[in-house]
Design a protein around this motif. Structure first.
Motif, PDB file in Angstrom:
ATOM      1  N   HIS A  11       6.070   0.425  12.953  1.00 20.21           N
ATOM      2  CA  HIS A  11       6.739  -0.715  13.574  1.00 20.21           C
ATOM      3  C   HIS A  11       5.785  -1.863  13.866  1.00 20.21           C
ATOM      4  N   ASN A  12       6.096  -3.032  13.256  1.00 20.73           N
ATOM      5  CA  ASN A  12       5.350  -4.274  13.471  1.00 20.73           C
ATOM      6  C   ASN A  12       3.854  -4.144  13.168  1.00 20.73           C
ATOM      7  N   ASN A  13       3.479  -3.195  12.333  1.00 27.84           N
ATOM      8  CA  ASN A  13       2.061  -2.970  12.015  1.00 27.84           C
ATOM      9  C   ASN A  13       1.746  -3.641  10.686  1.00 27.84           C
ATOM     10  N   MET A  14       1.163  -4.830  10.763  1.00 21.83           N
ATOM     11  CA  MET A  14       0.901  -5.602   9.565  1.00 21.83           C
ATOM     12  C   MET A  14      -0.217  -4.990   8.712  1.00 21.83           C
ATOM     13  N   ALA A  15      -1.164  -4.299   9.341  1.00 18.66           N
ATOM     14  CA  ALA A  15      -2.242  -3.659   8.579  1.00 18.66           C
ATOM     15  C   ALA A  15      -1.691  -2.538   7.708  1.00 18.66           C
ATOM     16  N   VAL A  16      -0.781  -1.737   8.274  1.00 21.18           N
ATOM     17  CA  VAL A  16      -0.162  -0.654   7.499  1.00 21.18           C
ATOM     18  C   VAL A  16       0.671  -1.231   6.364  1.00 21.18           C
ATOM     19  N   LEU A  17       1.439  -2.278   6.646  1.00 23.88           N
ATOM     20  CA  LEU A  17       2.247  -2.903   5.603  1.00 23.88           C
ATOM     21  C   LEU A  17       1.362  -3.466   4.497  1.00 23.88           C
ATOM     22  N   ALA A  18       0.299  -4.149   4.855  1.00 23.38           N
ATOM     23  CA  ALA A  18      -0.591  -4.743   3.854  1.00 23.38           C
ATOM     24  C   ALA A  18      -1.137  -3.686   2.906  1.00 23.38           C
ATOM     25  N   ALA A  19      -1.436  -2.499   3.427  1.00 26.82           N
ATOM     26  CA  ALA A  19      -1.990  -1.430   2.596  1.00 26.82           C
ATOM     27  C   ALA A  19      -0.956  -0.874   1.622  1.00 26.82           C
ATOM     28  N   LYS A  20       0.323  -1.015   1.939  1.00 26.68           N
ATOM     29  CA  LYS A  20       1.379  -0.467   1.098  1.00 26.68           C
ATOM     30  C   LYS A  20       1.852  -1.442   0.024  1.00 26.68           C
ATOM     31  N   LEU A  21       1.674  -2.748   0.260  1.00 25.39           N
ATOM     32  CA  LEU A  21       2.269  -3.741  -0.624  1.00 25.39           C
ATOM     33  C   LEU A  21       1.679  -3.715  -2.027  1.00 25.39           C
ATOM     34  N   LYS A  22       2.553  -3.990  -2.982  1.00 20.90           N
ATOM     35  CA  LYS A  22       2.148  -4.176  -4.373  1.00 20.90           C
ATOM     36  C   LYS A  22       2.546  -5.587  -4.770  1.00 20.90           C
ATOM     37  N   PRO A  23       1.707  -6.294  -5.517  1.00 20.80           N
ATOM     38  CA  PRO A  23       1.985  -7.705  -5.803  1.00 20.80           C
ATOM     39  C   PRO A  23       3.251  -7.910  -6.623  1.00 20.80           C
ATOM     40  N   GLU A  24       4.063  -8.868  -6.155  1.00 24.28           N
ATOM     41  CA  GLU A  24       5.254  -9.326  -6.874  1.00 24.28           C
ATOM     42  C   GLU A  24       6.117  -8.165  -7.363  1.00 24.28           C
ATOM     43  N   SER A  25       6.394  -7.235  -6.461  1.00 27.14           N
ATOM     44  CA  SER A  25       7.098  -6.012  -6.860  1.00 27.14           C
ATOM     45  C   SER A  25       8.419  -5.788  -6.148  1.00 27.14           C
ATOM     46  N   GLY A  26       8.735  -6.593  -5.121  1.00 25.23           N
ATOM     47  CA  GLY A  26       9.978  -6.289  -4.439  1.00 25.23           C
ATOM     48  C   GLY A  26      10.219  -7.085  -3.186  1.00 25.23           C
ATOM     49  N   LEU A  27      10.748  -6.407  -2.155  1.00 26.40           N
ATOM     50  CA  LEU A  27      11.304  -7.052  -0.976  1.00 26.40           C
ATOM     51  C   LEU A  27      10.774  -6.392   0.294  1.00 26.40           C
ATOM     52  N   ILE A  28      10.359  -7.234   1.248  1.00 16.88           N
ATOM     53  CA  ILE A  28       9.962  -6.781   2.587  1.00 16.88           C
ATOM     54  C   ILE A  28      11.110  -7.126   3.533  1.00 16.88           C
TER      55      ILE A  28
ATOM     56  N   LEU B  61       4.429 -11.390   8.853  1.00 21.95           N
ATOM     57  CA  LEU B  61       5.250 -11.019   7.709  1.00 21.95           C
ATOM     58  C   LEU B  61       5.263 -12.110   6.643  1.00 21.95           C
ATOM     59  N   THR B  62       5.422 -13.367   7.061  1.00 19.56           N
ATOM     60  CA  THR B  62       5.437 -14.443   6.060  1.00 19.56           C
ATOM     61  C   THR B  62       4.078 -14.590   5.377  1.00 19.56           C
ATOM     62  N   GLN B  63       3.014 -14.371   6.131  1.00 21.95           N
ATOM     63  CA  GLN B  63       1.689 -14.444   5.528  1.00 21.95           C
ATOM     64  C   GLN B  63       1.498 -13.362   4.470  1.00 21.95           C
ATOM     65  N   LEU B  64       1.897 -12.141   4.771  1.00 21.57           N
ATOM     66  CA  LEU B  64       1.756 -11.054   3.807  1.00 21.57           C
ATOM     67  C   LEU B  64       2.658 -11.262   2.596  1.00 21.57           C
TER      68      LEU B  64
ATOM     69  N   GLN C 224       1.013 -13.910   0.408  1.00 19.13           N
ATOM     70  CA  GLN C 224      -0.188 -13.396  -0.243  1.00 19.13           C
ATOM     71  C   GLN C 224       0.137 -12.428  -1.374  1.00 19.13           C
ATOM     72  N   SER C 225       1.180 -11.628  -1.201  1.00 14.79           N
ATOM     73  CA  SER C 225       1.511 -10.603  -2.190  1.00 14.79           C
ATOM     74  C   SER C 225       2.532 -11.067  -3.220  1.00 14.79           C
ATOM     75  N   GLY C 226       3.169 -12.206  -2.981  1.00 15.51           N
ATOM     76  CA  GLY C 226       4.167 -12.704  -3.923  1.00 15.51           C
ATOM     77  C   GLY C 226       5.490 -11.971  -3.866  1.00 15.51           C
ATOM     78  N   ASN C 227       5.749 -11.282  -2.739  1.00 17.96           N
ATOM     79  CA  ASN C 227       7.013 -10.567  -2.589  1.00 17.96           C
ATOM     80  C   ASN C 227       8.009 -11.386  -1.771  1.00 17.96           C
ATOM     81  N   TRP C 228       9.297 -11.066  -1.950  1.00 17.42           N
ATOM     82  CA  TRP C 228      10.336 -11.717  -1.173  1.00 17.42           C
ATOM     83  C   TRP C 228      10.397 -11.105   0.215  1.00 17.42           C
ATOM     84  N   LEU C 229      11.036 -11.854   1.137  1.00 18.75           N
ATOM     85  CA  LEU C 229      11.119 -11.453   2.531  1.00 18.75           C
ATOM     86  C   LEU C 229      12.557 -11.650   3.014  1.00 18.75           C
TER      87      LEU C 229
END
Length: 378
Positions: free
Chosen positions: A148-165, A183-186, A189-194
């Motif tokens: 919950h609300n952990n941007m560091a954990v989310l950043a580690a999971k993201l794959k570039p331009e692969s989907g939706l947060i 969230l908008t920063q990540l 940076q990753s090219g994913n939708w939000l």
């Protein structure tokens, strides 16, 4: 019986749900079994569900358009009142276009299932609403949940331009806000939708009640998909998805719960439109609500329960034990206060709680009464 309901097991564990019959609701009060209660369980955050302006708008629309939309939007169900509502919603929230749905549950299911294929990833906050979690489980996308609300954990999971947060504006059980700057920063940076589910922020937070993004100073265009509901601060029911015109045109053709469902009844759409207009001018009601929140938090600070750090209308008191939570809710009800007892699986095990919701309709005396009964319950 071909399935095991395990109702006796749920009842033994203090987890069985029951359906109360509410005889009537009038503003901040409700009646059940012939007795009146102060209502601290609903989501009518600005007290608009009983507003004369909404009643009058619904009555006039029923006379002009009838009481039903008679078909799905793409057949003959979309009427002038629906188009006016969509246009005013978009203007208010700074969106290019919006699409109306019968509920937030159907809106969340529609957008996730329509947009994501098996080649996509879906990242969800662990405390997202059940409608979002279920939509992810039913979609072909690969779903991962992050702490919950952990941007560091989310950043580690993201794959570039692969989907939706996906995250919420205000979380319905904890009352805190999503980290929308993070969230908008990540996402950028990753090219994913939000996507934001702002069911509990719309109308309550931000300039003219525009919601969580406005409250946090985040531009609406940084979030590709906005979901909001009309059954909380706006006092009616239904929901919308907002975003670019291209997104809404795509959903017109691919969102199955939109394509194949009868549209919102015209009186409902008219009442929502009246609420949208009222909410934009309801700064005094939002200030009244903030004052009731401050009063409540100060009044219960010494109780031996965990009060979660929420500055919104949702004020959760963590009791922990399911049976004790039910007993405390029953004690409040015996003394004239109706409060929701929330237990697993709606919330994680060990975090059963009283979900106390405040409204601009509550008076200072109402909230003081609730505080005193809570103190006497110990």
């Amino acid at each position: 019986m071909p399935f095991n309901l395990s109702l006796s097991e749920r009842e033994a564990a203090g987890l069985k749900r029951s359906l109360p019959v509410i005889e009537r609701v009038e503003g901040r009060r409700l009646w059940a079994d012939g007795k009146g209660y102060l209502n601290f369980a609903g989501n009518d955050y600005l007290g608009l569900s009983q507003a004369a302006e909404l009643r009058a708008a619904a009555d006039a629309a029923a006379r002009e358009f009838g009481v039903g939309a008679v078909a799905s939007p793409l057949v003959v169900g979309h009427q002038a009142i629906h188009r006016t509502l969509e246009n005013e919603l978009a203007d208010w929230l700074g969106l290019e276009a919006v699409l109306l749905f019968s509920s937030g549950f159907s809106a969340n299911q529609a957008v996730i299932k329509a947009l994501l294929g098996k080649e996509h990833w879906l990242w969800q906050d662990r405390l997202n609403h059940a409608s979002l979690q279920e939509a992810g489980a039913l979609s072909p996308a690969r779903m991962q949940r992050f702490a919950h609300n952990n941007m560091a954990v989310l950043a580690a999971k993201l794959k570039p331009e692969s989907g939706l947060i996906v995250s919420e504006g205000v979380f319905s059980m904890d009352g805190d806000q999503g980290d929308w700057h993070g969230l908008t920063q990540l996402a950028e940076q990753s090219g994913n939708w939000l996507m934001i589910d702002d069911a509990h922020g719309l109308g309550v937070l931000g300039n003219q009640g525009r919601g969580t993004l406005s409250e946090q100073g985040v531009a609406a265009e940084k979030v590709q998909i906005t979901m909001g509901t009309f059954g909380k601060a706006l006092g009616v029911s239904g929901a919308f998805i907002g975003g670019s015109r291209a997104l809404i045109e795509y959903l017109h053709n691919h969102a199955r719960s939109y394509v194949y469902s009868t549209h919102l009844p015209p009186p409902q759409a008219a009442a929502i439109l009246a609420a949208v207009r009222l909410v934009q001018k309801a700064g005094d009601k939002r200030e009244q609500l903030r004052e009731r929140v401050r009063q409540f938090r100060e009044g219960v600070a010494s109780l031996p329960f965990e009060l979660l750090p929420s500055a919104t209308a949702i004020q959760p008191l963590i009791v922990g034990d399911e049976r004790r939570t039910l007993a405390l809710a029953a004690h409040l009800r015996e003394h004239g206060c109706w409060v929701g007892a929330i237990r697993p699986p709606t919330v994680p095990p060990g975090s059963a709680r009283l979900r106390i919701t405040l409204s601009a309709a509550h008076t200072r005396e109402d909230v003081q009464r609730l505080i005193e009964i809570l103190h006497r319950s110990l």
